[in-house]
Design a protein around this motif. Structure first.
Motif, PDB file in Angstrom:
ATOM      1  N   TYR A 125      13.292  -1.253  -0.715  1.00  0.00           N
ATOM      2  CA  TYR A 125      12.017  -1.922  -0.448  1.00  0.00           C
ATOM      3  C   TYR A 125      12.259  -3.337   0.086  1.00  0.00           C
ATOM      4  O   TYR A 125      11.617  -3.775   1.044  1.00  0.00           O
ATOM      5  CB  TYR A 125      11.209  -1.954  -1.741  1.00  0.00           C
ATOM      6  CG  TYR A 125       9.775  -2.342  -1.590  1.00  0.00           C
ATOM      7  CD1 TYR A 125       8.859  -1.474  -1.021  1.00  0.00           C
ATOM      8  CD2 TYR A 125       9.318  -3.577  -2.048  1.00  0.00           C
ATOM      9  CE1 TYR A 125       7.535  -1.832  -0.898  1.00  0.00           C
ATOM     10  CE2 TYR A 125       7.997  -3.935  -1.929  1.00  0.00           C
ATOM     11  CZ  TYR A 125       7.114  -3.061  -1.353  1.00  0.00           C
ATOM     12  OH  TYR A 125       5.797  -3.412  -1.227  1.00  0.00           O
ATOM     13  N   PHE A 126      13.215  -4.046  -0.512  1.00  0.00           N
ATOM     14  CA  PHE A 126      13.546  -5.400  -0.067  1.00  0.00           C
ATOM     15  C   PHE A 126      14.132  -5.391   1.346  1.00  0.00           C
ATOM     16  O   PHE A 126      13.712  -6.178   2.209  1.00  0.00           O
ATOM     17  CB  PHE A 126      14.529  -6.043  -1.047  1.00  0.00           C
ATOM     18  CG  PHE A 126      15.011  -7.390  -0.611  1.00  0.00           C
ATOM     19  CD1 PHE A 126      14.193  -8.500  -0.701  1.00  0.00           C
ATOM     20  CD2 PHE A 126      16.288  -7.546  -0.101  1.00  0.00           C
ATOM     21  CE1 PHE A 126      14.637  -9.750  -0.282  1.00  0.00           C
ATOM     22  CE2 PHE A 126      16.739  -8.783   0.315  1.00  0.00           C
ATOM     23  CZ  PHE A 126      15.916  -9.888   0.220  1.00  0.00           C
ATOM     24  N   LEU A 127      15.092  -4.503   1.599  1.00  0.00           N
ATOM     25  CA  LEU A 127      15.711  -4.445   2.928  1.00  0.00           C
ATOM     26  C   LEU A 127      14.724  -3.996   3.997  1.00  0.00           C
ATOM     27  O   LEU A 127      14.757  -4.486   5.135  1.00  0.00           O
ATOM     28  CB  LEU A 127      16.926  -3.518   2.898  1.00  0.00           C
ATOM     29  CG  LEU A 127      18.107  -4.009   2.075  1.00  0.00           C
ATOM     30  CD1 LEU A 127      19.199  -2.949   2.037  1.00  0.00           C
ATOM     31  CD2 LEU A 127      18.639  -5.309   2.620  1.00  0.00           C
TER      32      LEU A 127
ATOM     33  N   SER B 192       0.808  -1.222   0.000  1.00  0.00           N
ATOM     34  CA  SER B 192       0.000   0.000   0.000  1.00  0.00           C
ATOM     35  C   SER B 192       0.840   1.270   0.000  1.00  0.00           C
ATOM     36  O   SER B 192       0.307   2.362  -0.189  1.00  0.00           O
ATOM     37  CB  SER B 192      -0.912   0.010   1.232  1.00  0.00           C
ATOM     38  OG  SER B 192      -0.124   0.113   2.401  1.00  0.00           O
ATOM     39  N   VAL B 193       2.152   1.154   0.183  1.00  0.00           N
ATOM     40  CA  VAL B 193       3.029   2.323   0.242  1.00  0.00           C
ATOM     41  C   VAL B 193       3.600   2.599  -1.143  1.00  0.00           C
ATOM     42  O   VAL B 193       4.123   1.703  -1.800  1.00  0.00           O
ATOM     43  CB  VAL B 193       4.180   2.090   1.253  1.00  0.00           C
ATOM     44  CG1 VAL B 193       5.110   3.280   1.292  1.00  0.00           C
ATOM     45  CG2 VAL B 193       3.621   1.797   2.628  1.00  0.00           C
ATOM     46  N   ASN B 194       3.521   3.855  -1.569  1.00  0.00           N
ATOM     47  CA  ASN B 194       4.094   4.255  -2.849  1.00  0.00           C
ATOM     48  C   ASN B 194       5.488   4.818  -2.599  1.00  0.00           C
ATOM     49  O   ASN B 194       5.665   6.013  -2.398  1.00  0.00           O
ATOM     50  CB  ASN B 194       3.202   5.283  -3.538  1.00  0.00           C
ATOM     51  CG  ASN B 194       3.646   5.572  -4.946  1.00  0.00           C
ATOM     52  OD1 ASN B 194       4.576   4.953  -5.442  1.00  0.00           O
ATOM     53  ND2 ASN B 194       2.988   6.504  -5.588  1.00  0.00           N
ATOM     54  N   ILE B 195       6.473   3.935  -2.636  1.00  0.00           N
ATOM     55  CA  ILE B 195       7.844   4.327  -2.325  1.00  0.00           C
ATOM     56  C   ILE B 195       8.475   5.100  -3.479  1.00  0.00           C
ATOM     57  O   ILE B 195       9.414   5.859  -3.275  1.00  0.00           O
ATOM     58  CB  ILE B 195       8.671   3.077  -1.952  1.00  0.00           C
ATOM     59  CG1 ILE B 195       8.185   2.537  -0.632  1.00  0.00           C
ATOM     60  CG2 ILE B 195      10.148   3.360  -1.900  1.00  0.00           C
ATOM     61  CD1 ILE B 195       8.945   1.391  -0.082  1.00  0.00           C
ATOM     62  N   ASN B 196       7.955   4.954  -4.665  1.00  0.00           N
ATOM     63  CA  ASN B 196       8.554   5.617  -5.832  1.00  0.00           C
ATOM     64  C   ASN B 196       8.526   7.137  -5.714  1.00  0.00           C
ATOM     65  O   ASN B 196       9.365   7.811  -6.301  1.00  0.00           O
ATOM     66  CB  ASN B 196       7.851   5.180  -7.105  1.00  0.00           C
ATOM     67  CG  ASN B 196       8.132   3.742  -7.430  1.00  0.00           C
ATOM     68  OD1 ASN B 196       9.199   3.235  -7.119  1.00  0.00           O
ATOM     69  ND2 ASN B 196       7.176   3.067  -8.029  1.00  0.00           N
ATOM     70  N   LYS B 197       7.586   7.692  -4.970  1.00  0.00           N
ATOM     71  CA  LYS B 197       7.531   9.143  -4.803  1.00  0.00           C
ATOM     72  C   LYS B 197       8.635   9.657  -3.878  1.00  0.00           C
ATOM     73  O   LYS B 197       8.963  10.825  -3.907  1.00  0.00           O
ATOM     74  CB  LYS B 197       6.176   9.565  -4.270  1.00  0.00           C
ATOM     75  CG  LYS B 197       5.074   9.406  -5.272  1.00  0.00           C
ATOM     76  CD  LYS B 197       3.800  10.022  -4.798  1.00  0.00           C
ATOM     77  CE  LYS B 197       2.748   9.929  -5.891  1.00  0.00           C
ATOM     78  NZ  LYS B 197       1.544  10.645  -5.525  1.00  0.00           N
ATOM     79  N   ILE B 198       9.205   8.788  -3.076  1.00  0.00           N
ATOM     80  CA  ILE B 198      10.269   9.189  -2.156  1.00  0.00           C
ATOM     81  C   ILE B 198      11.601   9.320  -2.888  1.00  0.00           C
ATOM     82  O   ILE B 198      12.381  10.213  -2.598  1.00  0.00           O
ATOM     83  CB  ILE B 198      10.393   8.168  -1.004  1.00  0.00           C
ATOM     84  CG1 ILE B 198       9.094   8.117  -0.204  1.00  0.00           C
ATOM     85  CG2 ILE B 198      11.560   8.491  -0.107  1.00  0.00           C
ATOM     86  CD1 ILE B 198       9.056   7.007   0.811  1.00  0.00           C
ATOM     87  N   PHE B 199      11.839   8.457  -3.852  1.00  0.00           N
ATOM     88  CA  PHE B 199      13.128   8.396  -4.532  1.00  0.00           C
ATOM     89  C   PHE B 199      13.155   9.296  -5.761  1.00  0.00           C
ATOM     90  O   PHE B 199      12.131   9.685  -6.297  1.00  0.00           O
ATOM     91  CB  PHE B 199      13.436   6.954  -4.942  1.00  0.00           C
ATOM     92  CG  PHE B 199      13.727   6.074  -3.778  1.00  0.00           C
ATOM     93  CD1 PHE B 199      15.003   6.005  -3.263  1.00  0.00           C
ATOM     94  CD2 PHE B 199      12.740   5.322  -3.195  1.00  0.00           C
ATOM     95  CE1 PHE B 199      15.293   5.197  -2.180  1.00  0.00           C
ATOM     96  CE2 PHE B 199      13.011   4.508  -2.112  1.00  0.00           C
ATOM     97  CZ  PHE B 199      14.288   4.447  -1.607  1.00  0.00           C
ATOM     98  N   LYS B 200      14.346   9.586  -6.207  1.00  0.00           N
ATOM     99  CA  LYS B 200      14.538  10.374  -7.420  1.00  0.00           C
ATOM    100  C   LYS B 200      14.137   9.549  -8.643  1.00  0.00           C
ATOM    101  O   LYS B 200      14.064   8.322  -8.587  1.00  0.00           O
ATOM    102  CB  LYS B 200      16.000  10.795  -7.557  1.00  0.00           C
ATOM    103  CG  LYS B 200      16.487  11.690  -6.457  1.00  0.00           C
ATOM    104  CD  LYS B 200      17.970  11.984  -6.635  1.00  0.00           C
ATOM    105  CE  LYS B 200      18.501  12.805  -5.486  1.00  0.00           C
ATOM    106  NZ  LYS B 200      19.949  13.032  -5.589  1.00  0.00           N
ATOM    107  N   LYS B 201      13.915  10.240  -9.743  1.00  0.00           N
ATOM    108  CA  LYS B 201      13.577   9.542 -10.978  1.00  0.00           C
ATOM    109  C   LYS B 201      14.779   8.740 -11.458  1.00  0.00           C
ATOM    110  O   LYS B 201      15.930   9.111 -11.236  1.00  0.00           O
ATOM    111  CB  LYS B 201      13.169  10.542 -12.056  1.00  0.00           C
ATOM    112  CG  LYS B 201      11.850  11.189 -11.782  1.00  0.00           C
ATOM    113  CD  LYS B 201      11.440  12.073 -12.932  1.00  0.00           C
ATOM    114  CE  LYS B 201      10.083  12.686 -12.631  1.00  0.00           C
ATOM    115  NZ  LYS B 201       9.628  13.531 -13.737  1.00  0.00           N
ATOM    116  N   ASN B 202      14.496   7.639 -12.134  1.00  0.00           N
ATOM    117  CA  ASN B 202      15.499   6.730 -12.706  1.00  0.00           C
ATOM    118  C   ASN B 202      16.386   6.080 -11.647  1.00  0.00           C
ATOM    119  O   ASN B 202      17.520   5.706 -11.923  1.00  0.00           O
ATOM    120  CB  ASN B 202      16.372   7.449 -13.743  1.00  0.00           C
ATOM    121  CG  ASN B 202      15.550   7.974 -14.897  1.00  0.00           C
ATOM    122  OD1 ASN B 202      14.583   7.338 -15.303  1.00  0.00           O
ATOM    123  ND2 ASN B 202      15.916   9.130 -15.406  1.00  0.00           N
TER     124      ASN B 202
END
Length: 65
Positions: A40-42, A21-31
């Motif tokens: 996410y795995f750790l 349910s967590v959108n982690i992609n918004k936390i990180f930079k593009k690419n």
């Protein structure tokens, strides 16, 4: 030992379900997909370990009291 194994299985399913349910992609930079995947795995592995050990300690302390 088998109780801890089954607890790991149950907690793994719960952690994967909750992290979905967590959108982690918004936390990180593009690419930066690889870094986001590793994070996410750790995060998942550490949550599984911490929650399982907490519940095992809780169960064993209740049995002692």
């Amino acid at each position: 030992m088998t109780g801890k194994f089954f607890l790991y299985i149950i907690i793994t399913m719960l952690v994967i379900w909750s992290l979905d349910s967590v959108n982690i992609n918004k936390i990180f930079k593009k690419n930066k997909v690889v870094q986001a995947t590793v994070f996410y795995f750790l995060l998942g592995v550490s949550l599984i370990y911490l929650v399982t050990n907490f519940l095992m300690d809780l169960f064993t302390s209740i049995k002692i009291m």
